[in-house]
Design a protein around this motif. Structure first.
Motif, PDB file in Angstrom:
ATOM      1  N   LEU A  22      49.479  31.208  74.893  1.00 52.21           N
ATOM      2  CA  LEU A  22      48.136  30.712  74.656  1.00 52.21           C
ATOM      3  C   LEU A  22      48.075  29.191  74.625  1.00 52.21           C
ATOM      4  O   LEU A  22      47.211  28.581  75.257  1.00 52.21           O
ATOM      5  CB  LEU A  22      47.596  31.309  73.342  1.00 52.21           C
ATOM      6  N   THR A  23      49.010  28.564  73.896  1.00 48.07           N
ATOM      7  CA  THR A  23      48.976  27.099  73.809  1.00 48.07           C
ATOM      8  C   THR A  23      49.203  26.470  75.185  1.00 48.07           C
ATOM      9  O   THR A  23      48.568  25.467  75.521  1.00 48.07           O
ATOM     10  CB  THR A  23      50.016  26.569  72.810  1.00 48.07           C
ATOM     11  N   VAL A  24      50.072  27.051  75.988  1.00 53.15           N
ATOM     12  CA  VAL A  24      50.335  26.518  77.333  1.00 53.15           C
ATOM     13  C   VAL A  24      49.065  26.621  78.180  1.00 53.15           C
ATOM     14  O   VAL A  24      48.695  25.684  78.888  1.00 53.15           O
ATOM     15  CB  VAL A  24      51.515  27.258  78.003  1.00 53.15           C
ATOM     16  N   SER A  25      48.380  27.750  78.101  1.00 54.12           N
ATOM     17  CA  SER A  25      47.133  27.935  78.864  1.00 54.12           C
ATOM     18  C   SER A  25      46.078  26.916  78.444  1.00 54.12           C
ATOM     19  O   SER A  25      45.423  26.301  79.293  1.00 54.12           O
ATOM     20  CB  SER A  25      46.584  29.343  78.651  1.00 54.12           C
ATOM     21  N   LEU A  26      45.913  26.749  77.135  1.00 50.24           N
ATOM     22  CA  LEU A  26      44.889  25.836  76.624  1.00 50.24           C
ATOM     23  C   LEU A  26      45.217  24.383  76.944  1.00 50.24           C
ATOM     24  O   LEU A  26      44.352  23.631  77.414  1.00 50.24           O
ATOM     25  CB  LEU A  26      44.707  26.033  75.126  1.00 50.24           C
ATOM     26  N   PHE A  27      46.457  23.971  76.724  1.00 49.48           N
ATOM     27  CA  PHE A  27      46.823  22.577  77.005  1.00 49.48           C
ATOM     28  C   PHE A  27      46.843  22.295  78.505  1.00 49.48           C
ATOM     29  O   PHE A  27      46.534  21.182  78.933  1.00 49.48           O
ATOM     30  CB  PHE A  27      48.155  22.217  76.354  1.00 49.48           C
ATOM     31  N   VAL A  66      45.389  26.309  67.657  1.00 50.89           N
ATOM     32  CA  VAL A  66      46.333  27.417  67.806  1.00 50.89           C
ATOM     33  C   VAL A  66      47.744  26.951  67.469  1.00 50.89           C
ATOM     34  O   VAL A  66      48.501  27.654  66.787  1.00 50.89           O
ATOM     35  CB  VAL A  66      46.263  28.012  69.232  1.00 50.89           C
ATOM     36  N   LEU A  67      48.107  25.756  67.909  1.00 54.50           N
ATOM     37  CA  LEU A  67      49.449  25.221  67.652  1.00 54.50           C
ATOM     38  C   LEU A  67      49.675  25.002  66.158  1.00 54.50           C
ATOM     39  O   LEU A  67      50.721  25.388  65.615  1.00 54.50           O
ATOM     40  CB  LEU A  67      49.622  23.905  68.407  1.00 54.50           C
ATOM     41  N   LEU A  68      48.686  24.430  65.472  1.00 55.45           N
ATOM     42  CA  LEU A  68      48.851  24.104  64.056  1.00 55.45           C
ATOM     43  C   LEU A  68      48.723  25.318  63.133  1.00 55.45           C
ATOM     44  O   LEU A  68      49.321  25.344  62.069  1.00 55.45           O
ATOM     45  CB  LEU A  68      47.850  23.028  63.647  1.00 55.45           C
ATOM     46  N   THR A  69      47.935  26.293  63.536  1.00 55.76           N
ATOM     47  CA  THR A  69      47.720  27.455  62.671  1.00 55.76           C
ATOM     48  C   THR A  69      48.559  28.656  63.084  1.00 55.76           C
ATOM     49  O   THR A  69      48.607  29.640  62.348  1.00 55.76           O
ATOM     50  CB  THR A  69      46.240  27.885  62.675  1.00 55.76           C
ATOM     51  N   GLY A  70      49.177  28.567  64.249  1.00 54.82           N
ATOM     52  CA  GLY A  70      49.916  29.730  64.751  1.00 54.82           C
ATOM     53  C   GLY A  70      48.970  30.894  64.994  1.00 54.82           C
ATOM     54  O   GLY A  70      49.365  32.052  64.896  1.00 54.82           O
ATOM     55  N   GLY A  71      47.725  30.572  65.302  1.00 52.48           N
ATOM     56  CA  GLY A  71      46.675  31.570  65.487  1.00 52.48           C
ATOM     57  C   GLY A  71      47.078  32.676  66.443  1.00 52.48           C
ATOM     58  O   GLY A  71      47.512  32.425  67.551  1.00 52.48           O
ATOM     59  N   ALA A  72      46.939  33.873  65.986  1.00 51.88           N
ATOM     60  CA  ALA A  72      47.258  35.040  66.809  1.00 51.88           C
ATOM     61  C   ALA A  72      45.959  35.637  67.313  1.00 51.88           C
ATOM     62  O   ALA A  72      45.503  36.664  66.833  1.00 51.88           O
ATOM     63  CB  ALA A  72      48.065  36.058  65.999  1.00 51.88           C
ATOM     64  N   TRP A  73      45.334  34.947  68.240  1.00 50.16           N
ATOM     65  CA  TRP A  73      44.087  35.412  68.810  1.00 50.16           C
ATOM     66  C   TRP A  73      44.362  36.345  69.974  1.00 50.16           C
ATOM     67  O   TRP A  73      45.316  36.159  70.720  1.00 50.16           O
ATOM     68  CB  TRP A  73      43.280  34.250  69.347  1.00 50.16           C
ATOM     69  N   SER A  74      43.477  37.305  70.130  1.00 48.18           N
ATOM     70  CA  SER A  74      43.543  38.140  71.333  1.00 48.18           C
ATOM     71  C   SER A  74      42.911  37.353  72.481  1.00 48.18           C
ATOM     72  O   SER A  74      42.176  36.372  72.258  1.00 48.18           O
ATOM     73  CB  SER A  74      42.780  39.452  71.111  1.00 48.18           C
ATOM     74  N   ILE A  75      43.168  37.775  73.698  1.00 44.39           N
ATOM     75  CA  ILE A  75      42.584  37.107  74.861  1.00 44.39           C
ATOM     76  C   ILE A  75      41.050  37.101  74.773  1.00 44.39           C
ATOM     77  O   ILE A  75      40.429  36.058  74.983  1.00 44.39           O
ATOM     78  CB  ILE A  75      43.091  37.735  76.169  1.00 44.39           C
ATOM     79  N   PRO A  76      40.412  38.238  74.435  1.00 43.94           N
ATOM     80  CA  PRO A  76      38.941  38.187  74.327  1.00 43.94           C
ATOM     81  C   PRO A  76      38.445  37.219  73.242  1.00 43.94           C
ATOM     82  O   PRO A  76      37.408  36.580  73.416  1.00 43.94           O
ATOM     83  CB  PRO A  76      38.552  39.629  73.990  1.00 43.94           C
ATOM     84  N   GLU A  77      39.189  37.079  72.139  1.00 48.81           N
ATOM     85  CA  GLU A  77      38.766  36.154  71.088  1.00 48.81           C
ATOM     86  C   GLU A  77      38.858  34.705  71.560  1.00 48.81           C
ATOM     87  O   GLU A  77      37.975  33.899  71.273  1.00 48.81           O
ATOM     88  CB  GLU A  77      39.611  36.353  69.829  1.00 48.81           C
ATOM     89  N   VAL A  78      39.915  34.391  72.298  1.00 45.92           N
ATOM     90  CA  VAL A  78      40.055  33.027  72.807  1.00 45.92           C
ATOM     91  C   VAL A  78      38.984  32.760  73.861  1.00 45.92           C
ATOM     92  O   VAL A  78      38.372  31.697  73.887  1.00 45.92           O
ATOM     93  CB  VAL A  78      41.461  32.777  73.379  1.00 45.92           C
ATOM     94  N   ARG A  79      38.737  33.732  74.722  1.00 43.91           N
ATOM     95  CA  ARG A  79      37.678  33.557  75.728  1.00 43.91           C
ATOM     96  C   ARG A  79      36.320  33.371  75.051  1.00 43.91           C
ATOM     97  O   ARG A  79      35.488  32.608  75.533  1.00 43.91           O
ATOM     98  CB  ARG A  79      37.656  34.736  76.688  1.00 43.91           C
ATOM     99  N   LEU A  80      36.119  34.064  73.954  1.00 44.84           N
ATOM    100  CA  LEU A  80      34.876  33.881  73.196  1.00 44.84           C
ATOM    101  C   LEU A  80      34.773  32.433  72.711  1.00 44.84           C
ATOM    102  O   LEU A  80      33.714  31.804  72.826  1.00 44.84           O
ATOM    103  CB  LEU A  80      34.835  34.858  72.012  1.00 44.84           C
TER     104      LEU A  80
END
Length: 194
Positions: A22-27, A66-80
């Motif tokens: 996730l972090t790689v995709s976002l950054f 996501v990096l600082l919180t270690g957020g475990a989001w699902s793909i739909p949650e991140v897309r949201l």
């Protein structure tokens, strides 16, 4: 074309989100947005665009979160979060009366139109259509995040339909207005000729 290129970070994120962390995709999306911003500023000598600034902040901010919180989001949650953030950026540009399409339109249109109230109004309409598309996408993301039993194809169909509709409208609406203006200018000339 400029508007479509500005969505490259979102396309990259969508492509990477299923196979990369996730972090790689976002950054990565933030880096592409920053590259577009720098390209416009340093190579093309154009003012930074609100959409691109917002995109850098959106993806960079989500990546840091996501990096600082270690957020475990699902793909739909991140897309949201991504699509909701994009919707907020677009609504903000409308609120400050600098609809995001205006900066792209000014690169295409003659300077004498740039400050006309009609030019601004057309771009408010175009931006509102994009906002509607992003609202539909955000709604689809919300459904996918909260109702995992809904087939993924539903979310994809809504997203593709919303984007395709907004892109089509962006090409069609200004052309329709230009044709109407040409017809109205031609009508008095034809009347005088009779």
């Amino acid at each position: 074309m400029g508007i479509l290129l500005s969505f490259a970070p979102f396309v990259l994120y969508a492509l990477m989100s299923r196979s990369a962390p996730l972090t790689v995709s976002l950054f990565s999306a933030a880096a592409v947005a920053l590259a577009l911003l720098l390209r416009d500023r340093l190579i093309r000598h154009r003012a930074p665009k609100l959409l691109e600034i917002g995109t850098v902040l959106l993806f960079g901010g989500l990546g840091l979160y996501v990096l600082l919180t270690g957020g475990a989001w699902s793909i739909p949650e991140v897309r949201l979060a991504v699509d909701g953030g994009l919707l907020l950026i677009v609504l903000f540009t409308m609120l400050i009366r600098q609809p995001f399409t205006l900066q792209y339109a000014r690169e295409q249109a003659p300077k004498e139109f740039h400050d006309s109230p009609k030019f601004l109004a057309v771009n408010q309409v175009l931006t509102a259509v994009w906002a509607l598309a992003f609202a539909l996408m955000t709604g689809a993301d919300l459904i996918m995040a909260r109702l995992p039993q809904v087939p993924l194809a539903v979310g994809i169909a809504i997203t593709v339909g919303a984007l395709a509709g907004a892109a089509w409208f962006t090409g069609w609406y200004p052309s329709r207005l230009r044709r109407a203006a040409e017809l109205s200018r031609a009508a008095p000339a034809q009347t005088r000729a009779r």
